[in-house]
Design a protein around this motif. Structure first.
Motif, mmCIF file in Angstrom:
data_model
loop_
_atom_site.group_PDB
_atom_site.id
_atom_site.type_symbol
_atom_site.label_atom_id
_atom_site.label_comp_id
_atom_site.label_asym_id
_atom_site.label_seq_id
_atom_site.Cartn_x
_atom_site.Cartn_y
_atom_site.Cartn_z
ATOM 1 N N ARG A 211 0.826 -1.206 0.000
ATOM 2 C CA ARG A 211 0.000 0.000 0.000
ATOM 3 C C ARG A 211 0.863 1.259 0.000
ATOM 4 O O ARG A 211 0.483 2.291 -0.541
ATOM 5 C CB ARG A 211 -0.902 -0.022 1.227
ATOM 6 C CG ARG A 211 -2.047 0.981 1.170
ATOM 7 C CD ARG A 211 -2.914 0.902 2.395
ATOM 8 N NE ARG A 211 -3.630 -0.367 2.481
ATOM 9 C CZ ARG A 211 -4.374 -0.718 3.516
ATOM 10 N NH1 ARG A 211 -4.475 0.090 4.558
ATOM 11 N NH2 ARG A 211 -5.005 -1.877 3.525
ATOM 12 N N THR A 212 2.041 1.156 0.583
ATOM 13 C CA THR A 212 2.961 2.308 0.643
ATOM 14 C C THR A 212 3.707 2.529 -0.672
ATOM 15 O O THR A 212 4.356 3.560 -0.854
ATOM 16 C CB THR A 212 4.002 2.077 1.753
ATOM 17 O OG1 THR A 212 4.680 0.839 1.501
ATOM 18 C CG2 THR A 212 3.346 2.029 3.116
ATOM 19 N N GLY A 213 3.649 1.547 -1.562
ATOM 20 C CA GLY A 213 4.369 1.679 -2.835
ATOM 21 C C GLY A 213 5.637 0.851 -2.894
ATOM 22 O O GLY A 213 6.265 0.726 -3.946
ATOM 23 N N GLY A 214 6.036 0.272 -1.756
ATOM 24 C CA GLY A 214 7.251 -0.541 -1.722
ATOM 25 C C GLY A 214 7.029 -1.925 -2.316
ATOM 26 O O GLY A 214 5.900 -2.399 -2.402
ATOM 27 N N ARG A 215 8.121 -2.563 -2.723
ATOM 28 C CA ARG A 215 8.028 -3.905 -3.293
ATOM 29 C C ARG A 215 8.042 -4.953 -2.177
ATOM 30 O O ARG A 215 8.696 -4.770 -1.144
ATOM 31 C CB ARG A 215 9.186 -4.156 -4.249
ATOM 32 C CG ARG A 215 9.144 -3.253 -5.468
ATOM 33 C CD ARG A 215 10.224 -3.596 -6.479
ATOM 34 N NE ARG A 215 9.963 -4.903 -7.091
ATOM 35 C CZ ARG A 215 10.738 -5.446 -8.025
ATOM 36 N NH1 ARG A 215 11.833 -4.794 -8.428
ATOM 37 N NH2 ARG A 215 10.451 -6.608 -8.541
ATOM 38 N N ARG A 216 7.331 -6.037 -2.381
ATOM 39 C CA ARG A 216 7.278 -7.106 -1.388
ATOM 40 C C ARG A 216 8.514 -8.000 -1.496
ATOM 41 O O ARG A 216 9.047 -8.191 -2.587
ATOM 42 C CB ARG A 216 6.033 -7.967 -1.603
ATOM 43 C CG ARG A 216 4.724 -7.235 -1.420
ATOM 44 C CD ARG A 216 3.575 -8.190 -1.660
ATOM 45 N NE ARG A 216 2.324 -7.478 -1.827
ATOM 46 C CZ ARG A 216 1.524 -7.101 -0.825
ATOM 47 N NH1 ARG A 216 1.877 -7.361 0.415
ATOM 48 N NH2 ARG A 216 0.403 -6.463 -1.062
ATOM 49 N N LYS A 217 8.927 -8.590 -0.370
ATOM 50 C CA LYS A 217 9.998 -9.585 -0.399
ATOM 51 C C LYS A 217 9.449 -10.887 -0.982
ATOM 52 O O LYS A 217 8.337 -11.296 -0.643
ATOM 53 C CB LYS A 217 10.534 -9.838 1.012
ATOM 54 C CG LYS A 217 11.406 -8.722 1.537
ATOM 55 C CD LYS A 217 11.984 -9.099 2.884
ATOM 56 C CE LYS A 217 12.925 -8.008 3.386
ATOM 57 N NZ LYS A 217 13.486 -8.349 4.715
ATOM 58 N N GLN A 218 10.243 -11.524 -1.840
ATOM 59 C CA GLN A 218 9.801 -12.762 -2.471
ATOM 60 C C GLN A 218 10.249 -13.961 -1.632
ATOM 61 O O GLN A 218 11.438 -14.257 -1.520
ATOM 62 C CB GLN A 218 10.361 -12.858 -3.890
ATOM 63 C CG GLN A 218 9.857 -11.767 -4.830
ATOM 64 C CD GLN A 218 8.339 -11.743 -4.927
ATOM 65 O OE1 GLN A 218 7.694 -12.781 -4.984
ATOM 66 N NE2 GLN A 218 7.770 -10.540 -4.903
#
Length: 202
Positions: free
Chosen positions: A13-20
């Motif tokens: 939601r903040t625009g950051g990428r998720r850790k895979q």
């Protein structure tokens, strides 16, 4: 691997990428959208998980539409896409999806209304017809009884003059290979008529 329907690849939601935490899986695969167009029927079978099949409609021009207040269902021709709540491009490209607002041929419903109530709607105004001589007394009384209970809103009555009626597609053409739906009535019809008028002004 191509298109994936796993939510792990969308951003936070903040625009950051998720850790895979893991790689893609075969069961997460998605397929290209069918983008069903108006045209002569063309449906393809697509094998799904578990050996089942989906019916991928590439072109459709007919569907079963229900007039809910009259409890009448007829197979009729889809003529045009006039509004889509998700994407205006679907109107320009005439793409059929669930919840698309389309115009359908009103002839099957006119014929049904004439046979059921002995009333003609082709002039845009309900005209009561004379009974044929070969109709029995019981049949006349039955039709007259139906007339007393009938309610035909003006906004639907006016549409019959043009020979086309506004309807919504409620099936998923890319999943079931059909474009079925219902005729718009009441507040829902008023809402979409305003939307279509506002879109044409732009």
């Amino acid at each position: 691997m191509g298109i994936s329907k796993a939510g792990r690849f969308s951003r936070k939601r903040t625009g950051g990428r998720r850790k895979q935490s893991k790689k893609k899986r075969a069961y997460e695969r998605a397929r290209p959208a069918s983008h069903t167009k108006i045209g002569s029927r063309r449906v393809r079978l697509v094998r799904a998980r578990g050996g089942k099949y989906k019916f991928r409609a590439l072109r459709l021009n007919h569907g079963n539409f229900v007039w809910r207040s009259e409890q009448a269902t007829k197979k009729t021709r889809v003529t045009d896409v006039v509004f889509h709540p998700a994407n205006n491009e679907y109107v320009r490209t005439k793409t059929l999806t669930k919840s698309a607002i389309v115009t359908i041929d009103a002839t099957p419903f006119k014929v049904w209304y004439k046979n059921y109530y002995n009333i003609d709607l082709s002039q845009g105004k309900a005209q009561i017809l004379k009974f044929q001589q070969n109709i029995s007394k019981e049949e006349r009384e039955e039709i007259e009884g139906r007339r007393q209970e009938r309610v035909l809103p003006k906004n639907i009555e006016e549409q019959f003059k043009t020979g086309k009626v506004l309807a919504m597609i409620s099936s998923k053409p890319g999943q079931v290979g059909r474009a079925d739906g219902y005729i718009l009535e009441g507040e829902e019809l008023d809402f979409y008529v305003k939307k279509i008028a506002a879109r044409r002004k732009k």
